[in-house]
Structures are given as structure tokens and as C-alpha cells.
Design a protein around this motif. Structure first.
Motif, PDB file in Angstrom:
ATOM      1  N   ASN A 206      26.330  27.541  42.552  1.00  0.00           N
ATOM      2  CA  ASN A 206      25.809  28.862  42.907  1.00  0.00           C
ATOM      3  C   ASN A 206      25.665  29.742  41.667  1.00  0.00           C
ATOM      4  O   ASN A 206      24.627  30.391  41.473  1.00  0.00           O
ATOM      5  CB  ASN A 206      26.723  29.523  43.934  1.00  0.00           C
ATOM      6  N   ILE A 207      26.691  29.763  40.813  1.00  0.00           N
ATOM      7  CA  ILE A 207      26.625  30.569  39.592  1.00  0.00           C
ATOM      8  C   ILE A 207      25.580  30.011  38.641  1.00  0.00           C
ATOM      9  O   ILE A 207      24.834  30.767  38.003  1.00  0.00           O
ATOM     10  CB  ILE A 207      28.015  30.629  38.915  1.00  0.00           C
ATOM     11  N   ALA A 208      25.484  28.687  38.536  1.00  0.00           N
ATOM     12  CA  ALA A 208      24.480  28.079  37.663  1.00  0.00           C
ATOM     13  C   ALA A 208      23.068  28.443  38.129  1.00  0.00           C
ATOM     14  O   ALA A 208      22.178  28.688  37.303  1.00  0.00           O
ATOM     15  CB  ALA A 208      24.660  26.566  37.616  1.00  0.00           C
TER      16      ALA A 208
ATOM     17  N   SER B  80      42.951  46.340  36.805  1.00  0.00           N
ATOM     18  CA  SER B  80      43.625  47.115  37.840  1.00  0.00           C
ATOM     19  C   SER B  80      43.616  46.377  39.172  1.00  0.00           C
ATOM     20  O   SER B  80      44.571  46.454  39.929  1.00  0.00           O
ATOM     21  CB  SER B  80      42.983  48.488  37.992  1.00  0.00           C
ATOM     22  N   LYS B  81      42.551  45.635  39.431  1.00  0.00           N
ATOM     23  CA  LYS B  81      42.475  44.874  40.671  1.00  0.00           C
ATOM     24  C   LYS B  81      43.492  43.733  40.669  1.00  0.00           C
ATOM     25  O   LYS B  81      44.149  43.486  41.667  1.00  0.00           O
ATOM     26  CB  LYS B  81      41.060  44.299  40.842  1.00  0.00           C
ATOM     27  N   SER B  82      43.657  43.056  39.548  1.00  0.00           N
ATOM     28  CA  SER B  82      44.584  41.929  39.503  1.00  0.00           C
ATOM     29  C   SER B  82      46.037  42.401  39.517  1.00  0.00           C
ATOM     30  O   SER B  82      46.906  41.700  40.005  1.00  0.00           O
ATOM     31  CB  SER B  82      44.321  41.071  38.268  1.00  0.00           C
ATOM     32  N   SER B  83      46.318  43.572  38.961  1.00  0.00           N
ATOM     33  CA  SER B  83      47.698  44.064  38.986  1.00  0.00           C
ATOM     34  C   SER B  83      48.089  44.540  40.378  1.00  0.00           C
ATOM     35  O   SER B  83      49.257  44.488  40.743  1.00  0.00           O
ATOM     36  CB  SER B  83      47.886  45.192  37.969  1.00  0.00           C
ATOM     37  N   ASN B  84      47.124  45.004  41.173  1.00  0.00           N
ATOM     38  CA  ASN B  84      47.420  45.470  42.525  1.00  0.00           C
ATOM     39  C   ASN B  84      47.528  44.328  43.522  1.00  0.00           C
ATOM     40  O   ASN B  84      48.230  44.435  44.509  1.00  0.00           O
ATOM     41  CB  ASN B  84      46.344  46.446  43.004  1.00  0.00           C
ATOM     42  N   GLN B  85      46.842  43.227  43.272  1.00  0.00           N
ATOM     43  CA  GLN B  85      46.790  42.133  44.239  1.00  0.00           C
ATOM     44  C   GLN B  85      47.267  40.842  43.576  1.00  0.00           C
ATOM     45  O   GLN B  85      46.520  39.894  43.441  1.00  0.00           O
ATOM     46  CB  GLN B  85      45.372  41.955  44.759  1.00  0.00           C
ATOM     47  N   GLN B  86      48.521  40.782  43.201  1.00  0.00           N
ATOM     48  CA  GLN B  86      49.057  39.600  42.538  1.00  0.00           C
ATOM     49  C   GLN B  86      49.240  38.450  43.521  1.00  0.00           C
ATOM     50  O   GLN B  86      49.213  37.302  43.128  1.00  0.00           O
ATOM     51  CB  GLN B  86      50.397  39.947  41.889  1.00  0.00           C
ATOM     52  N   GLU B  87      49.434  38.735  44.792  1.00  0.00           N
ATOM     53  CA  GLU B  87      49.728  37.691  45.764  1.00  0.00           C
ATOM     54  C   GLU B  87      48.466  36.987  46.261  1.00  0.00           C
ATOM     55  O   GLU B  87      48.541  35.851  46.695  1.00  0.00           O
ATOM     56  CB  GLU B  87      50.499  38.280  46.936  1.00  0.00           C
ATOM     57  N   ASP B  88      47.324  37.661  46.255  1.00  0.00           N
ATOM     58  CA  ASP B  88      46.092  37.051  46.733  1.00  0.00           C
ATOM     59  C   ASP B  88      45.595  36.027  45.727  1.00  0.00           C
ATOM     60  O   ASP B  88      45.548  36.265  44.530  1.00  0.00           O
ATOM     61  CB  ASP B  88      44.999  38.112  46.941  1.00  0.00           C
ATOM     62  N   LYS B  89      45.192  34.862  46.254  1.00  0.00           N
ATOM     63  CA  LYS B  89      44.631  33.831  45.384  1.00  0.00           C
ATOM     64  C   LYS B  89      43.133  34.044  45.318  1.00  0.00           C
ATOM     65  O   LYS B  89      42.444  34.083  46.324  1.00  0.00           O
ATOM     66  CB  LYS B  89      44.957  32.453  45.928  1.00  0.00           C
ATOM     67  N   GLN B  90      42.623  34.178  44.113  1.00  0.00           N
ATOM     68  CA  GLN B  90      41.204  34.410  43.903  1.00  0.00           C
ATOM     69  C   GLN B  90      40.633  33.270  43.091  1.00  0.00           C
ATOM     70  O   GLN B  90      41.282  32.747  42.199  1.00  0.00           O
ATOM     71  CB  GLN B  90      40.965  35.725  43.175  1.00  0.00           C
ATOM     72  N   LYS B  91      39.408  32.892  43.414  1.00  0.00           N
ATOM     73  CA  LYS B  91      38.717  31.877  42.643  1.00  0.00           C
ATOM     74  C   LYS B  91      37.704  32.589  41.749  1.00  0.00           C
ATOM     75  O   LYS B  91      36.829  33.300  42.229  1.00  0.00           O
ATOM     76  CB  LYS B  91      38.014  30.890  43.562  1.00  0.00           C
ATOM     77  N   THR B  92      37.850  32.399  40.466  1.00  0.00           N
ATOM     78  CA  THR B  92      36.955  33.035  39.520  1.00  0.00           C
ATOM     79  C   THR B  92      35.830  32.071  39.170  1.00  0.00           C
ATOM     80  O   THR B  92      36.081  30.896  38.903  1.00  0.00           O
ATOM     81  CB  THR B  92      37.716  33.423  38.242  1.00  0.00           C
ATOM     82  N   GLN B  93      34.620  32.586  39.183  1.00  0.00           N
ATOM     83  CA  GLN B  93      33.468  31.779  38.807  1.00  0.00           C
ATOM     84  C   GLN B  93      32.830  32.401  37.577  1.00  0.00           C
ATOM     85  O   GLN B  93      32.676  33.612  37.501  1.00  0.00           O
ATOM     86  CB  GLN B  93      32.454  31.727  39.946  1.00  0.00           C
ATOM     87  N   VAL B  94      32.482  31.555  36.628  1.00  0.00           N
ATOM     88  CA  VAL B  94      31.883  32.040  35.391  1.00  0.00           C
ATOM     89  C   VAL B  94      30.587  31.285  35.125  1.00  0.00           C
ATOM     90  O   VAL B  94      30.377  30.181  35.614  1.00  0.00           O
ATOM     91  CB  VAL B  94      32.842  31.870  34.190  1.00  0.00           C
ATOM     92  N   GLY B  95      29.735  31.925  34.345  1.00  0.00           N
ATOM     93  CA  GLY B  95      28.489  31.293  33.957  1.00  0.00           C
ATOM     94  C   GLY B  95      27.880  32.038  32.800  1.00  0.00           C
ATOM     95  O   GLY B  95      28.311  33.142  32.446  1.00  0.00           O
ATOM     96  N   GLY B  96      26.868  31.435  32.199  1.00  0.00           N
ATOM     97  CA  GLY B  96      26.237  32.092  31.073  1.00  0.00           C
ATOM     98  C   GLY B  96      24.923  31.444  30.701  1.00  0.00           C
ATOM     99  O   GLY B  96      24.568  30.366  31.186  1.00  0.00           O
ATOM    100  N   VAL B  97      24.217  32.141  29.817  1.00  0.00           N
ATOM    101  CA  VAL B  97      22.934  31.670  29.312  1.00  0.00           C
ATOM    102  C   VAL B  97      22.956  31.804  27.799  1.00  0.00           C
ATOM    103  O   VAL B  97      23.319  32.852  27.280  1.00  0.00           O
ATOM    104  CB  VAL B  97      21.752  32.487  29.884  1.00  0.00           C
TER     105      VAL B  97
END
Length: 85
Positions: free
Chosen positions: A62-64, A30-47
Motif C-alpha cells: 500500500n505504501i509502495a 507526544s502521541k507515542s508518550s501518551n499511548q505506550q500500551e497500544d501496539k502500532q504498526k509503522t509503515q514507511v516509504g520513499g522516493v
């Protein structure tokens, strides 16, 4: 401690995790459908645990770092649960 209680607690925790996952997916969709014009940087991580050894990965330092903290906490919990049971 009865093994049935541990089974029930584990099952409930898995169920809560699945619910949290679906709520997060719905919020992000819902957040991505409402704000299609804003550029967002997605950060991912895992263990990933292979035996007692954690493997930590992340898309940024930072995520690591946060995933390393999560790995340490999970490792300590695993050791505590091992000695309790």
C-alpha cells in the motif's frame, strides 16, 4: 521569470518543509508518550530520483503504491518546470 524569484520560492519551500517535519516529529513524540500500551504498526516509504529515474520503496504494498503515485507526480512536475525554464 526572474531567477531571484525562483530562488526565493525554493528557499521558502525548503523552510516550510523543515517546519512541517518538526511539527510531525513533535506530534508523533507526544502521541507515542501518551499511548505506550497500544501496539502500532509503522509503515514507511520513499522516493529517490537518480536523474530522471525514480526508485520507489516501501514497507508494504500500500505504501509502495502511494510512493509510486508521488514519484509520478514529481516526475511530471519536474518535466513541466524543465520546459518552463
Amino acid at each position: 521569470m526572474d531567477l531571484n524569484v525562483l530562488f526565493d520560492v525554493g528557499f521558502i519551500l525548503i523552510f516550510i518543509g523543515i517546519i512541517v517535519l518538526f511539527i510531525g516529529m513533535i506530534r508523533e513524540a507526544s502521541k507515542s508518550s501518551n499511548q505506550q500500551e497500544d501496539k502500532q504498526k509503522t509503515q514507511v516509504g520513499g522516493v529517490i530520483f537518480i536523474g530522471p529515474i525514480p526508485i520507489v520503496f516501501g514497507s508494504s504494498k500500500n505504501i509502495a503504491k502511494w510512493m509510486l503515485i508521488v514519484a509520478i507526480v514529481l516526475f511530471v512536475l519536474l518535466v513541466i518546470f524543465y520546459f518552463i525554464i
